[in-house]
Design a protein around this motif. Structure first.
Motif, PDB file in Angstrom:
ATOM      1  N   ALA A   1      68.619  71.248 -53.520  1.00 25.69           N
ATOM      2  CA  ALA A   1      67.380  71.373 -54.300  1.00 25.69           C
ATOM      3  C   ALA A   1      66.192  71.888 -53.476  1.00 25.69           C
ATOM      4  CB  ALA A   1      67.023  70.016 -54.907  1.00 25.69           C
ATOM      5  N   HIS A   2      66.222  71.713 -52.167  1.00 23.22           N
ATOM      6  CA  HIS A   2      65.113  72.092 -51.279  1.00 23.22           C
ATOM      7  C   HIS A   2      63.763  71.603 -51.808  1.00 23.22           C
ATOM      8  CE1 HIS A   2      67.668  74.457 -48.686  1.00 23.22           C
ATOM      9  NE2 HIS A   2      68.196  75.000 -49.758  1.00 23.22           N
ATOM     10  N   PRO A   3      63.604  70.276 -51.953  1.00 22.97           N
ATOM     11  CA  PRO A   3      62.327  69.752 -52.446  1.00 22.97           C
ATOM     12  C   PRO A   3      61.234  69.875 -51.381  1.00 22.97           C
ATOM     13  CG  PRO A   3      63.683  67.969 -51.647  1.00 22.97           C
ATOM     14  CD  PRO A   3      64.535  69.216 -51.570  1.00 22.97           C
ATOM     15  N   ASP A   4      59.997  69.686 -51.801  1.00 24.26           N
ATOM     16  CA  ASP A   4      58.881  69.643 -50.849  1.00 24.26           C
ATOM     17  C   ASP A   4      58.885  68.307 -50.117  1.00 24.26           C
ATOM     18  OD1 ASP A   4      57.640  72.178 -51.625  1.00 24.26           O
ATOM     19  OD2 ASP A   4      57.275  71.146 -53.526  1.00 24.26           O
ATOM     20  N   VAL A   5      59.184  67.233 -50.879  1.00 22.51           N
ATOM     21  CA  VAL A   5      59.126  65.875 -50.334  1.00 22.51           C
ATOM     22  C   VAL A   5      60.314  65.066 -50.838  1.00 22.51           C
ATOM     23  CG1 VAL A   5      57.751  63.748 -50.198  1.00 22.51           C
ATOM     24  CG2 VAL A   5      56.591  65.956 -50.346  1.00 22.51           C
ATOM     25  N   VAL A   6      60.843  64.200 -49.981  1.00 21.28           N
ATOM     26  CA  VAL A   6      61.876  63.239 -50.348  1.00 21.28           C
ATOM     27  C   VAL A   6      61.261  61.844 -50.256  1.00 21.28           C
ATOM     28  CG1 VAL A   6      64.110  62.213 -49.733  1.00 21.28           C
ATOM     29  CG2 VAL A   6      63.747  64.684 -49.486  1.00 21.28           C
ATOM     30  N   VAL A   7      61.403  61.064 -51.334  1.00 22.74           N
ATOM     31  CA  VAL A   7      61.035  59.646 -51.305  1.00 22.74           C
ATOM     32  C   VAL A   7      62.329  58.909 -50.983  1.00 22.74           C
ATOM     33  CG1 VAL A   7      60.157  57.676 -52.614  1.00 22.74           C
ATOM     34  CG2 VAL A   7      59.153  59.955 -52.948  1.00 22.74           C
ATOM     35  N   LEU A   8      62.363  58.264 -49.820  1.00 25.77           N
ATOM     36  CA  LEU A   8      63.600  57.737 -49.245  1.00 25.77           C
ATOM     37  C   LEU A   8      63.535  56.231 -49.031  1.00 25.77           C
ATOM     38  CD1 LEU A   8      66.332  58.461 -47.778  1.00 25.77           C
ATOM     39  CD2 LEU A   8      64.958  58.648 -45.694  1.00 25.77           C
TER      40      LEU A   8
ATOM     41  N   PRO B   1      64.132  71.215 -41.299  1.00 25.60           N
ATOM     42  CA  PRO B   1      63.040  70.381 -40.790  1.00 25.60           C
ATOM     43  C   PRO B   1      61.738  70.490 -41.573  1.00 25.60           C
ATOM     44  CG  PRO B   1      63.590  72.131 -39.227  1.00 25.60           C
ATOM     45  CD  PRO B   1      64.592  72.194 -40.324  1.00 25.60           C
ATOM     46  N   GLY B   2      61.639  71.443 -42.480  1.00 23.00           N
ATOM     47  CA  GLY B   2      60.415  71.605 -43.265  1.00 23.00           C
ATOM     48  C   GLY B   2      60.267  70.625 -44.404  1.00 23.00           C
ATOM     49  N   ILE B   3      61.331  69.943 -44.768  1.00 18.34           N
ATOM     50  CA  ILE B   3      61.251  68.981 -45.878  1.00 18.34           C
ATOM     51  C   ILE B   3      60.576  67.710 -45.378  1.00 18.34           C
ATOM     52  CG2 ILE B   3      62.585  67.561 -47.481  1.00 18.34           C
ATOM     53  CD1 ILE B   3      64.690  69.814 -47.534  1.00 18.34           C
ATOM     54  N   ALA B   4      59.552  67.280 -46.101  1.00 17.96           N
ATOM     55  CA  ALA B   4      58.800  66.086 -45.712  1.00 17.96           C
ATOM     56  C   ALA B   4      59.449  64.833 -46.302  1.00 17.96           C
ATOM     57  CB  ALA B   4      57.359  66.203 -46.192  1.00 17.96           C
ATOM     58  N   PHE B   5      59.343  63.718 -45.574  1.00 15.14           N
ATOM     59  CA  PHE B   5      59.905  62.445 -46.029  1.00 15.14           C
ATOM     60  C   PHE B   5      58.826  61.380 -46.112  1.00 15.14           C
ATOM     61  CE2 PHE B   5      63.767  64.490 -44.834  1.00 15.14           C
ATOM     62  CZ  PHE B   5      64.759  63.883 -45.588  1.00 15.14           C
ATOM     63  N   VAL B   6      58.842  60.652 -47.230  1.00 17.81           N
ATOM     64  CA  VAL B   6      58.027  59.454 -47.388  1.00 17.81           C
ATOM     65  C   VAL B   6      59.017  58.314 -47.578  1.00 17.81           C
ATOM     66  CG1 VAL B   6      56.393  58.212 -48.856  1.00 17.81           C
ATOM     67  CG2 VAL B   6      56.051  60.647 -48.396  1.00 17.81           C
ATOM     68  N   VAL B   7      59.054  57.388 -46.628  1.00 16.03           N
ATOM     69  CA  VAL B   7      59.964  56.251 -46.725  1.00 16.03           C
ATOM     70  C   VAL B   7      59.280  55.181 -47.571  1.00 16.03           C
ATOM     71  CG1 VAL B   7      61.272  54.515 -45.449  1.00 16.03           C
ATOM     72  CG2 VAL B   7      60.973  56.813 -44.494  1.00 16.03           C
TER      73      VAL B   7
ATOM     74  N   LEU C   1      51.968  55.350 -53.353  1.00 14.33           N
ATOM     75  CA  LEU C   1      53.077  56.309 -53.239  1.00 14.33           C
ATOM     76  C   LEU C   1      52.694  57.724 -53.654  1.00 14.33           C
ATOM     77  CD1 LEU C   1      55.997  56.858 -52.478  1.00 14.33           C
ATOM     78  CD2 LEU C   1      56.643  56.208 -54.808  1.00 14.33           C
ATOM     79  N   ALA C   2      52.082  57.900 -54.806  1.00 16.88           N
ATOM     80  CA  ALA C   2      51.754  59.250 -55.276  1.00 16.88           C
ATOM     81  C   ALA C   2      50.850  59.974 -54.286  1.00 16.88           C
ATOM     82  CB  ALA C   2      51.123  59.193 -56.662  1.00 16.88           C
ATOM     83  N   SER C   3      49.863  59.278 -53.755  1.00 16.46           N
ATOM     84  CA  SER C   3      48.962  59.887 -52.763  1.00 16.46           C
ATOM     85  C   SER C   3      49.717  60.247 -51.488  1.00 16.46           C
ATOM     86  CB  SER C   3      47.817  58.939 -52.427  1.00 16.46           C
ATOM     87  OG  SER C   3      47.022  58.726 -53.553  1.00 16.46           O
ATOM     88  N   ALA C   4      50.616  59.365 -51.060  1.00 14.70           N
ATOM     89  CA  ALA C   4      51.387  59.624 -49.844  1.00 14.70           C
ATOM     90  C   ALA C   4      52.292  60.834 -50.019  1.00 14.70           C
ATOM     91  CB  ALA C   4      52.217  58.397 -49.466  1.00 14.70           C
ATOM     92  N   VAL C   5      52.900  60.977 -51.200  1.00 13.07           N
ATOM     93  CA  VAL C   5      53.760  62.139 -51.477  1.00 13.07           C
ATOM     94  C   VAL C   5      52.920  63.411 -51.462  1.00 13.07           C
ATOM     95  CG1 VAL C   5      55.194  63.254 -53.235  1.00 13.07           C
ATOM     96  CG2 VAL C   5      55.544  60.831 -52.682  1.00 13.07           C
ATOM     97  N   ALA C   6      51.753  63.372 -52.092  1.00 16.11           N
ATOM     98  CA  ALA C   6      50.867  64.543 -52.110  1.00 16.11           C
ATOM     99  C   ALA C   6      50.438  64.929 -50.699  1.00 16.11           C
ATOM    100  CB  ALA C   6      49.647  64.266 -52.984  1.00 16.11           C
ATOM    101  N   GLU C   7      50.088  63.938 -49.887  1.00 16.15           N
ATOM    102  CA  GLU C   7      49.678  64.205 -48.506  1.00 16.15           C
ATOM    103  C   GLU C   7      50.833  64.775 -47.688  1.00 16.15           C
ATOM    104  OE1 GLU C   7      48.033  60.530 -47.013  1.00 16.15           O
ATOM    105  OE2 GLU C   7      46.579  60.477 -48.651  1.00 16.15           O
TER     106      GLU C   7
END
Length: 122
Positions: free
Chosen positions: A44-51, A72-78, A109-115
């Motif tokens: 899927a090549h997302p912008d962000v993964v919520v993990l 390495p460009g995919i961002a992760f929010v744990v 969470l929503a703010s962290a994903v946006a950031e």
């Protein structure tokens, strides 16, 4: 913004998806196991993964390491209930942009994903 959800709890994935949809974020995939998460994220090549830290049959760390190596460009929010300092340090050390506690930081969470998306390496 394209987001992938990797969490072993279907109700949590649904709640997160509803929360992010309000912020015009598109859920491009979901998975509950490490292997399905890795395959889905790389497809899927997302912008962000919520993990989540704990996935069915494994850990989020497996996912973070495999995906960061491949893309390495995919961002992760744990986003996890396992928020002990050792987990936080390990995941942030492996490249996660943010680590939130499900029980006390759901509203962030929503703010962290946006950031995380805003600082994504393209």
């Amino acid at each position: 913004m394209r987001v992938f959800l990797a969490d072993d709890s279907a109700p949590i994935r649904q709640r997160v998806a509803e929360l992010l949809a309000v912020r015009s974020m598109d859920i491009v995939g979901e998975a509950e196991t490490p292997r399905a998460s890795i395959d889905g994220i790389l497809a899927a090549h997302p912008d962000v993964v919520v993990l989540d830290v704990q996935l069915e049959g494994g850990t989020g760390l497996e996912v973070l390491r495999a995906v960061r190596q491949a893309d390495p460009g995919i961002a992760f929010v744990v986003f996890s209930n396992n928020s002990a300092p050792a987990y936080r340090k390990r995941y942030l050390g492996e490249g996660a942009r943010c680590f939130l506690d499900k029980s006390s930081e759901f509203d962030r969470l929503a703010s962290a994903v946006a950031e995380a998306s805003a600082v994504r390496v393209h």
